[in-house]
Motif scaffolding. Structure first.
Motif, PDB file in Angstrom:
ATOM      1  N   ARG A 127      22.641  -7.717  39.010  1.00 26.50           N
ATOM      2  CA  ARG A 127      22.166  -8.762  39.923  1.00 26.50           C
ATOM      3  C   ARG A 127      23.325  -9.377  40.695  1.00 26.50           C
ATOM      4  O   ARG A 127      24.347  -9.739  40.119  1.00 26.50           O
ATOM      5  N   LEU A 128      23.121  -9.492  41.993  1.00 24.70           N
ATOM      6  CA  LEU A 128      24.214  -9.930  42.866  1.00 24.70           C
ATOM      7  C   LEU A 128      24.089 -11.388  43.278  1.00 24.70           C
ATOM      8  O   LEU A 128      25.069 -12.001  43.701  1.00 24.70           O
ATOM      9  N   THR A 129      22.870 -11.955  43.171  1.00 27.20           N
ATOM     10  CA  THR A 129      22.668 -13.334  43.639  1.00 27.20           C
ATOM     11  C   THR A 129      21.957 -14.160  42.577  1.00 27.20           C
ATOM     12  O   THR A 129      20.947 -14.806  42.853  1.00 27.20           O
TER      13      THR A 129
ATOM     14  N   CYS B 264      20.180  -6.482  44.040  1.00 23.70           N
ATOM     15  CA  CYS B 264      20.858  -5.764  42.973  1.00 23.70           C
ATOM     16  C   CYS B 264      21.348  -4.399  43.429  1.00 23.70           C
ATOM     17  O   CYS B 264      20.891  -3.864  44.439  1.00 23.70           O
TER      18      CYS B 264
ATOM     19  N   ALA C  92      29.056  -8.018  42.205  1.00 20.94           N
ATOM     20  CA  ALA C  92      28.609  -9.353  41.811  1.00 20.94           C
ATOM     21  C   ALA C  92      29.822 -10.195  41.429  1.00 20.94           C
ATOM     22  O   ALA C  92      30.892 -10.059  42.025  1.00 20.94           O
TER      23      ALA C  92
END
Lengths: 544, 544
Positions: free
Chosen positions: A69-71, A78, A464
């Motif tokens: 997950r990036l945020t 993602c 991330a």
């Protein structure tokens, strides 16, 4: 709900109006499993309700647990782990495909969903999903999707941008099936170019409720492409309702999304509800405030103050030529011993270009670009009948281990058939789209075990907010010792097994002969840098 | 003979078969004089029989005397002086258009000339010129032609290539009129793609007798494009019989040549006699042995030994994105005084891209790429109905004179709409096609008159075997002092008026405090380089 949908085999109904040579053409539609089957490794672990989605609007979804997950929790953005992505080869399993969502995932129902086609068309229509499948010939082809932000974290390490931290896995390939946009627009009687009523743009609107647009929510994601693109048979633009032979997953736009091969992902509207033919480009907030490459001097403040978002020349559509090293992976260790030094090490990676151009050359350098080794290309894709390529390809090259031992850094660059290649250096821009400078992996000497040396490879970043990567390390070093000159050529010799060191051991290395420092839990040997520090060796030694 | 030809106004006869939206389109054919008339400066001095053509097969031709010959007497290859080219602006007068001939110019006769269309077509035909003009709708549009070797001399300065010395004026723009290749092929019934008889390539053959091909002469220049290109209406490929409203000049292919917008000049066969539709690409000697970009490690010997010429991926077709500084010109002097330092100096130049892409950004740097100034673009062209741009554009930017005084070098780079830009550094290849690294002009301090200082600008090279240019100077320096490290950042301070120095004056500068040397008749101040010379200062001082 996706499970309840039965997709027929691709329709073989008579086509709308054919190209003049079509009667003479080969049947384009081929069984993709036959073509690419030998490489398919689509089995993945079952999706799960993820605890991180609890309490969000996406709580009803199931997702693959390995996605990065990036945020944070929400919205869901993602990428898969890079090694995992590569393991699956040419076709990415849909549950591992990167995701870029701007808001909550709409809960869609196949039977009640419609796509409205309106604006400058003589026969406006509202198409059901069954009509879309039944009434238009199906196109089916593999397409590589790339987020315009792929690799963005490299740029965020140099100077923070307005975008979040994509690693190098913001790219995936699926076999998409759908109706051709061109067929749909012609069926609806798209108007002409004559003055006053020029049907020049085709706008797409999605279903999700978004915060953008300055209003109180309820905005939709939207963007547009030009009429020329929309009608160009060579571009294969489609309204896709199947991915790898299955209905779309909710995260990928179920029940229907736009696919525009060779283009950045940001134009491929998911959960498509409306197609509007207009005289002007989309006026959607996200059309202007995202997917732009502004000149380097334009920061967020200037972009707003001088309305840079609305200057048409800075829009991005076609993908840039790009390539990435995936083997060696980050933190991979290559032991140096009598066995390994007599063999070649095989470096590998992916490459892609935009606009249908073929990748014609990939090269690797061990000496900062002085000399380049030609890589072997694996291009699984068959081009379309207009000669266009829509997918990534893979490269590999055998490198002597002794040559790796002598290298400080390995880098890759690709060339497309128009002779475009990648720039050596990163060019900062506010959104950091289309980052495509040489992908550089540092080669550091390490001690994997007592009495053994090895090489440990270090990618520029990890996705991330994961730590790791030589760019992150250099950034940490700058923070810890702000005056320290940045060096991209001299690797730190750092250990790969931090737990070997107690702080009392580290304390022994506080001299000019051996200066170790600890930054963010990692031990760095800074001895070689003592002479470089503009503030003098003491600036490091006070930390050591 | 050209004078005897009367070209009618572009034909308005019914078109062969129209695109589906054509009835709705605007009339594409516009009066180019109306569109571009305000910028036209097409008057040039009358052509002459040139003494250099005496005794050659071209003795009968008349040519503009200002053209710079690049390959001695024969065959005729030339470019105009760069300042002259820029003076004429958007449309280049035909007599000043660059020329790339492989052999003698055919003496052609309009009334007896024919173009044969054969191969995989159902209705082969032999077209007279009058039929070509009368029986097909005329297309007329401005197109920039660029020799794939444009700027090649810059690469020859670094390491000699297999190509001759183009400066930066191997580029010109004309309004071309002709029949669309697509119309001609459809009239002749180009066959389909079905297996066994796939009509995949369209070959062009010229009329001249050439030495290439290993035979005893009599070979013709030829090459091919793919079927997709040939039939693509958006590419505007034509069989051109008029340039700027007049019949073609002999050097430009009278009576008919191929024009392929956005493509390198090498595919645009002149003196066209045959169009052959085939299953394989052209087997012409020149198709394989020219216009290729091979990897850097491939030299002439390896190219032959390993058959690199025949690897399909190294062919070049679309032009690279490129830009050049034309103001300041080479050897231009900008006096530094109370008047000039209060004003901005306007830098100018041209830029172009390939494949129909628009130039969307041009930037100039004064600090080696650390920061960039955004230039103003002048794009006189109207795109075609598919949104494609086929012509160069012009850029300008105002620079503070004091900033120029602080700069050692100014450089330019352009960006096209697919976000391709130019690489910083030159990438050597054997043919040196598509050279498009940043165009760098050195800024040297000089003394134009006693008690006055000024800046003298120095382009990288001058075309043909003309001396001048900082790359040539550095090459001479290397020859004179082979161990000297090349520097591209520190300019020599050299005088612009060599005659001011007698050798006795030069002899006074033979010390470490002031070391002048004389190379090829030019005086160079090497004082700043004494410390850089790996052989020690004495290596220079023995020459001083």
């Amino acid at each position: 709900m996706a499970a309840s949908v039965q997709l027929d085999e691709p329709a073989r109904t008579p086509r709308v109006e054919e190209e003049e040579e079509a009667s003479d053409d080969e049947e384009e539609h081929e069984e993709w499993r036959e073509l690419y089957g030998s490489q398919l490794q689509l089995e993945v672990e079952p999706p799960l309700h993820d605890a991180r989605d609890e309490g969000t609007a996406d709580a009803w979804t199931e997702r693959n647990p390995s996605l990065i997950r990036l945020t944070g929790k929400h919205p869901f953005n993602c990428e898969p782990p890079l090694a995992r992505l590569m393991h699956h080869g040419f076709i990415t399993p849909a549950p591992l495909h990167y995701v870029r969502n701007h808001g909550p995932v709409p809960r869609a129902d196949w039977s009640s969903w419609t796509v409205e086609v309106s604006g400058l068309v003589s026969r406006p229509v509202r198409l059901t999903m069954d009509e879309l499948v039944r009434d238009f010939p199906a196109a089916e082809l593999p397409v590589t999707l790339v987020c315009a932000g792929n690799r963005r974290k490299e740029q965020n390490m140099v100077r923070q941008t307005a975008g979040f931290n994509w690693g190098a896995a913001g790219v995936s390939t699926s076999v998409w099936r759908g109706a051709r946009l061109r067929d749909v627009l012609r069926r609806c009687g798209i108007m002409g170019l004559r003055k006053g009523r020029g049907a020049l743009h085709v706008c797409f609107v999605g279903a999700e409720d978004l915060p953008g647009g300055g209003g109180g929510g309820g905005a939709k994601y939207g963007t547009s492409v030009t009429r020329e693109w929309a009608l160009d048979p060579s571009r294969d633009i489609m309204l896709a309702y199947a991915q790898n032979g299955e209905p779309l997953l909710p995260d990928h736009g179920f029940p229907v999304r736009v696919i525009i091969p060779g283009c950045i992902g940001g134009r491929m509207v998911k959960w498509l509800t409306r197609i509007v033919v207009t005289a002007a480009e989309s006026d959607n907030y996200y059309h202007f405030k995202d997917n732009r490459v502004l000149p380097s001097h334009v920061d967020a403040e200037l972009a707003d103050a001088q309305a840079w978002w609305y200057k048409p020349e800075y829009i991005i559509n076609e993908l840039n030529t790009n390539s990435v090293i995936t083997t060696p992976g980050h933190d991979e260790i290559l032991p140096i011993n009598a066995f390994t030094t007599q063999r070649a090490y095989t470096m590998k990676g992916y490459a892609y270009a935009g606009g249908g151009k073929k990748i014609i050359r990939v090269e690797v350098t061990l000496d900062g670009g002085e000399t380049w080794m030609l890589c072997t290309l694996d291009i699984p894709e068959k081009p379309n009948k207009y000669g266009r390529y829509w997918c990534w390809c893979f490269w590999s090259v055998d490198v002597e281990v002794l040559d790796l031992l002598g290298a400080k850094e390995v880098a890759v660059r690709a060339w497309d058939q128009a002779q475009n290649t990648q720039p050596e250096k990163l060019i900062w821009n506010l959104m950091v789209c289309t980052l495509h400078c040489w992908f550089k992996v540092k080669v550091n000497v390490c001690r994997p075990h007592k009495r053994e040396i090895g090489l440990v490879f270090e990618h520029p970043t990890q996705p991330a907010n994961q730590t790791g990567g030589w760019m992150a390390r250099q950034k940490h070093m700058e923070t810890a010792a702000p005056g320290l000159k940045r060096s991209t050529s001299t690797p730190f010799i750092h250990t790969t097994d931090d737990k070997q060191f107690t702080m009392s051991e580290v304390r022994k290395h506080g001299s000019k002969d051996s200066a170790w420092i600890v930054v963010h839990g990692h031990v760095y040997d800074c001895t070689a840098f003592l002479k470089d520090h503009p503030g003098g060796a003491d600036s490091i030694l006070i930390n050591a």
